[in-house]
Design an enzyme around this catalytic site. Structure first.
Site, PDB file in Angstrom:
ATOM      1  N   SER A  45       0.822  -1.209   0.000  1.00 41.17           N
ATOM      2  CA  SER A  45       0.000   0.000   0.000  1.00 41.17           C
ATOM      3  C   SER A  45       0.853   1.255   0.000  1.00 41.17           C
ATOM      4  O   SER A  45       0.486   2.258  -0.609  1.00 41.17           O
ATOM      5  CB  SER A  45      -0.971   0.003   1.183  1.00 41.17           C
ATOM      6  OG  SER A  45      -0.298  -0.123   2.407  1.00 41.17           O
ATOM      7  N   GLU A  46       2.021   1.244   0.688  1.00 36.93           N
ATOM      8  CA  GLU A  46       2.950   2.356   0.592  1.00 36.93           C
ATOM      9  C   GLU A  46       4.392   1.884   0.657  1.00 36.93           C
ATOM     10  O   GLU A  46       4.706   0.897   1.348  1.00 36.93           O
ATOM     11  CB  GLU A  46       2.742   3.388   1.713  1.00 36.93           C
ATOM     12  CG  GLU A  46       1.857   4.556   1.339  1.00 36.93           C
ATOM     13  CD  GLU A  46       0.391   4.272   1.560  1.00 36.93           C
ATOM     14  OE1 GLU A  46      -0.440   5.051   1.063  1.00 36.93           O
ATOM     15  OE2 GLU A  46       0.079   3.274   2.222  1.00 36.93           O
ATOM     16  N   THR A  47       5.238   2.603  -0.062  1.00 40.04           N
ATOM     17  CA  THR A  47       6.683   2.516   0.092  1.00 40.04           C
ATOM     18  C   THR A  47       7.163   3.879   0.572  1.00 40.04           C
ATOM     19  O   THR A  47       6.818   4.905  -0.015  1.00 40.04           O
ATOM     20  CB  THR A  47       7.368   2.159  -1.232  1.00 40.04           C
ATOM     21  OG1 THR A  47       6.989   0.827  -1.618  1.00 40.04           O
ATOM     22  CG2 THR A  47       8.893   2.215  -1.088  1.00 40.04           C
ATOM     23  N   HIS A  74       1.123   4.356   8.619  1.00 36.54           N
ATOM     24  CA  HIS A  74       1.776   3.073   8.894  1.00 36.54           C
ATOM     25  C   HIS A  74       3.184   3.021   8.320  1.00 36.54           C
ATOM     26  O   HIS A  74       4.087   2.429   8.924  1.00 36.54           O
ATOM     27  CB  HIS A  74       0.918   1.908   8.383  1.00 36.54           C
ATOM     28  CG  HIS A  74       1.079   1.591   6.939  1.00 36.54           C
ATOM     29  ND1 HIS A  74       0.460   2.309   5.944  1.00 36.54           N
ATOM     30  CD2 HIS A  74       1.814   0.633   6.311  1.00 36.54           C
ATOM     31  CE1 HIS A  74       0.788   1.801   4.771  1.00 36.54           C
ATOM     32  NE2 HIS A  74       1.603   0.786   4.961  1.00 36.54           N
TER      33      HIS A  74
END
Length: 273
Positions: A45-47, A74
């Protein structure tokens, strides 16, 4: 060029819980196109990408598989975990971001994020919202995201949304529509439950979402008459956040677990392909 990267499960007590994020420490920024492609390759979902900016301070950016986002909880917690456990950073960590200065402290075995709180306002539901969710919310509010209040946690856990319809919802402020669903807790442990849907930015359901809780916390603090809440995001993986409202700031505590250490070889290769 060879880079180190880490995959960390944030808001998790052990691997395979919470929300996984990739963390890539850099000495200097890579081209945006390269970081975007790396995030798509990681398909989380995120880097998070970070560059040092003085003692215990870094510039921090976040990319989903499809876009750069202005704030992510997160992946910030995951970054703090990497800095603390892999690089020996102690004390308060400061991050310069598109959403201003963010801080992470280490308290009682948890990482505590200090983010701006955003109280949603009552709003008219956009056309197609109930059909997209598969249930009619009792109330609809609007913060950064559409904010849907349900009467009970069972309904929130049972939702089977149509993610294509959610992605097509009008947002009204020029950004991609994202939807929070929330209800009072029902297990005697968690005060609030929630889920978060964001197919328009490449995340059909985010497992645990810090930014959602910058809106969830002030809403439920006002409704329940308490400034400290234990919140549970009821995704399949699930995660718990220990939250406290301090004026216009949301403090969100959680734990993290390292899943993988990676070596990224030649991230600039294939850029023109």
């Amino acid at each position: 060029m060879t880079l180190r990267a880490f995959v960390v499960d944030a808001f998790a007590e052990r691997p395979f819980e919470g929300n996984p994020a990739a963390v890539v420490p850099l000495e200097r920024w890579l081209p945006d196109a390269v970081m975007g492609r790396m995030a798509a390759e990681h398909n989380l979902s995120e880097t998070a990408f970070l560059v040092p900016d003085g003692e215990n301070q870094w510039h921090l950016r976040w990319f989903t598989p499809t876009v750069e986002v202005e704030l992510c909880g997160h992946a910030t917690l995951a970054t703090a975990h990497v800095l603390a456990t892999e690089y020996g950073v102690a004390g308060t960590m400061r991050f310069c971001t598109a959403s201003g200065m963010l801080r992470v402290e280490q308290e009682a075995g948890r990482y505590v994020l200090d983010f701006p709180a955003r109280m949603p306002v009552r709003a008219q539901a956009p056309a197609g919202l109930a059909e997209a969710l598969g249930a009619e919310p009792a109330e609809v509010w609007k913060g950064r995201d559409w904010f849907c209040v349900f009467a009970d946690a069972t309904t929130v856990r049972a939702l089977r949304p149509d993610h294509a319809r959610i992605a097509a919802l009008p947002d009204g402020d020029g950004t991609a529509a994202r939807v929070i669903v929330t209800a009072p807790g029902d297990d005697g442990v968690h005060d609030v439950v929630s889920r978060f849907f964001a197919a328009a930015v490449g995340i059909p359901e985010d497992p645990v979402t810090g930014v959602a809780h910058t809106q969830i916390l002030p809403f439920w603090a006002a409704r329940l008459g308490r400034t400290e809440l234990v919140c549970r995001q009821a995704s399949r993986r699930g995660g718990t956040l220990w939250c406290a409202l301090r004026g216009d700031r949301a403090r969100m505590g959680g734990t993290a677990a390292l899943y993988a250490r990676l070596e990224i070889a030649s991230p600039l290769s294939g850029l023109d392909g």
